[in-house]
Design a protein around this motif. Structure first.
Motif, PDB file in Angstrom:
ATOM      1  N   CYS A  13       0.844  -1.201   0.000  1.00 15.47           N
ATOM      2  CA  CYS A  13       0.000   0.000   0.000  1.00 15.47           C
ATOM      3  C   CYS A  13       0.883   1.257   0.000  1.00 15.47           C
ATOM      4  O   CYS A  13       1.962   1.254   0.610  1.00 15.47           O
ATOM      5  CB  CYS A  13      -0.904   0.008   1.229  1.00 15.47           C
ATOM      6  N   GLU A  38      -3.992   3.169  -1.926  1.00 15.84           N
ATOM      7  CA  GLU A  38      -3.528   2.006  -2.690  1.00 15.84           C
ATOM      8  C   GLU A  38      -3.803   0.703  -1.948  1.00 15.84           C
ATOM      9  O   GLU A  38      -2.980  -0.204  -1.918  1.00 15.84           O
ATOM     10  CB  GLU A  38      -2.047   2.134  -3.046  1.00 15.84           C
ATOM     11  N   ARG A  39      -4.971   0.644  -1.304  1.00 12.12           N
ATOM     12  CA  ARG A  39      -5.410  -0.616  -0.691  1.00 12.12           C
ATOM     13  C   ARG A  39      -6.007  -1.465  -1.800  1.00 12.12           C
ATOM     14  O   ARG A  39      -6.631  -0.935  -2.721  1.00 12.12           O
ATOM     15  CB  ARG A  39      -6.499  -0.363   0.373  1.00 12.12           C
ATOM     16  N   CYS A  69       2.352   2.685   3.334  1.00 14.33           N
ATOM     17  CA  CYS A  69       2.833   1.702   4.311  1.00 14.33           C
ATOM     18  C   CYS A  69       4.326   1.789   4.585  1.00 14.33           C
ATOM     19  O   CYS A  69       5.142   1.730   3.668  1.00 14.33           O
ATOM     20  CB  CYS A  69       2.496   0.300   3.817  1.00 14.33           C
TER      21      CYS A  69
END
Ligand code: SF4
Length: 379
Positions: free
Chosen positions: A22, A135-136, A25
């Motif tokens: 992600c 961006e999951r 992250c």
């Protein structure tokens, strides 16, 4: 009995595998290396075996990465080895983090049969556009489906949400909270988005490709979170965590009391016998070192008593209900809180950011919005 801040009563086990990385992250997590999972589990067991004897604990937390990225057989193997090396006492809490896109019914069965009694689900948002900004790679409806498997099997569960995502607004966040509440959680973690240096999101932000939510809007989101969740019966017990009484994360309460904990796996931190150390975040290096019988740890930090006391004050102050109990603080650190940080505390009590009742010190509501600067000054 050895004090809980010297010898661990909690264990953290890290699983680094993810379906995809992600954008925001900064965890020790990797995509595209699932072929290393069996080898990793073997390394984990070797690392646990170095403890020599199984350790009794009150809480176990399996985090990541995405533990549910492992297949059902690998999960079964993982839980069995954890159960061999960490003896969870009756009534103990065993949490596993799960991702809505990687949990299925078979894995939920494996977790429940293996002794897990709490699942923490990474929902983050119910807005497709915001999930995309993060961006999951799961869809909002997958959260509800995962909960259909979680609810009947686990007495405790929680999910994580993130506010202040680029493109978010107060109405969108209000809608996210309402959707979350409609699912009936007894515990919610709500984090403000952090642009961690080096992440893909941070690079986009630096390049001017994403615009952060302005401070005022983010404060309004946090304020709404506190009020709406209180109204729904979920009390804020830590700066980012809300629960019905009896549903607080016992494992995280151990961190915030600055108690000791074991940590196993790539990038895992531990705090044992007053010594803090962290394993390498480099997965190939972790595997190589463990397989060669070497330590996987990086630099070892033994905190001076005063630094340890200051760190304890900072962690305890994150607990919005418990705060710092002066006598408990003295017992744990050997320091009188006022001798250590009296002028700073007095200053913030005077400004209405902290309150005290003679023994306990904690944030006021206004203080919560400026918590970072107060905590920084205490270190
Ligand atoms: S699923 Fe979690 S650990 Fe994995 S990349 Fe996304 S945020 Fe990081």
């Amino acid at each position: 009995m050895v004090d809980s801040w010297v010898w661990p009563r909690a264990a953290y086990i890290h699983i680094p595998f993810c379906a995809h990385k992600c954008g925001y992250c900064d965890f020790a997590s990797l995509a595209g290396v699932d072929h290393l999972a069996d080898r990793y589990l073997t390394a984990l067991e070797s690392e646990m075996a170095r403890m020599g004897t199984p350790q009794p604990v009150e809480t176990i937390f399996v985090g990541g990465g995405t533990p549910t990225r492992l297949d059902a057989g690998q999960l079964r193997r993982l839980l069995a080895m954890i159960g061999r090396w960490f003896l969870l006492e009756p009534g103990g809490e065993w949490t596993v983090e799960a991702n809505p896109g990687t949990l299925d019914e078979e894995k939920a069965d494996v977790l429940a049969a293996g002794g897990v009694n709490r699942v923490s689900l990474g929902a983050q948002s119910f807005q497709p556009g915001l999930l995309q900004a993060l961006e999951r790679n799961h869809a909002p409806e997958e959260v509800g489906r995962a909960l259909d498997w979680i609810r009947p099997r686990f007495p405790y569960w929680s999910f994580d949400l993130i506010f202040g995502v680029p493109g978010s607004t107060l109405p969108l966040w209000e809608a996210d909270l309402e959707t979350a509440l409609s699912l009936g959680p007894a515990h919610l973690s709500c984090y403000g988005l952090v642009y961690e240096k080096g992440t893909a999101l941070w690079k986009q932000w630096q390049a001017g490709q994403v615009r952060e939510v302005d401070e005022e809007a983010e404060r309004a989101m946090y304020e709404h979170t506190i009020d709406r969740l209180r109204q729904a019966g979920l009390l804020m017990y830590e700066i980012s965590n809300f629960a019905r009484p009896g549903h607080e994360s016992r494992h995280n309460l151990i961190y915030w009391a600055n108690d000791a904990y074991f940590g196993v796996g790539v990038g895992a931190a531990r705090y044992v016998g007053g010594v803090r150390s962290v394993n390498t975040r480099d997965l190939p290096a972790y595997l190589r070192r463990i397989e060669e019988g070497r330590e996987a740890t990086g630099p070892i930090e033994t905190l001076e008593p005063e630094a340890h006391a200051r760190e304890t004050a900072v962690l305890m102050l994150r607990r919005t209900i418990a705060g710092i109990d002066r006598s408990d603080f003295m017992r744990r650190t050997g320091f009188d809180l006022d001798e250590l940080a009296g002028p700073t505390l007095k200053k913030y009590v005077g400004r209405g950011l902290l309150e005290e009742d003679g023994n306990r010190v904690r944030f006021t509501r206004e203080g919560l919005f400026l918590a970072d600067s107060v905590l920084c000054e205490l270190v």
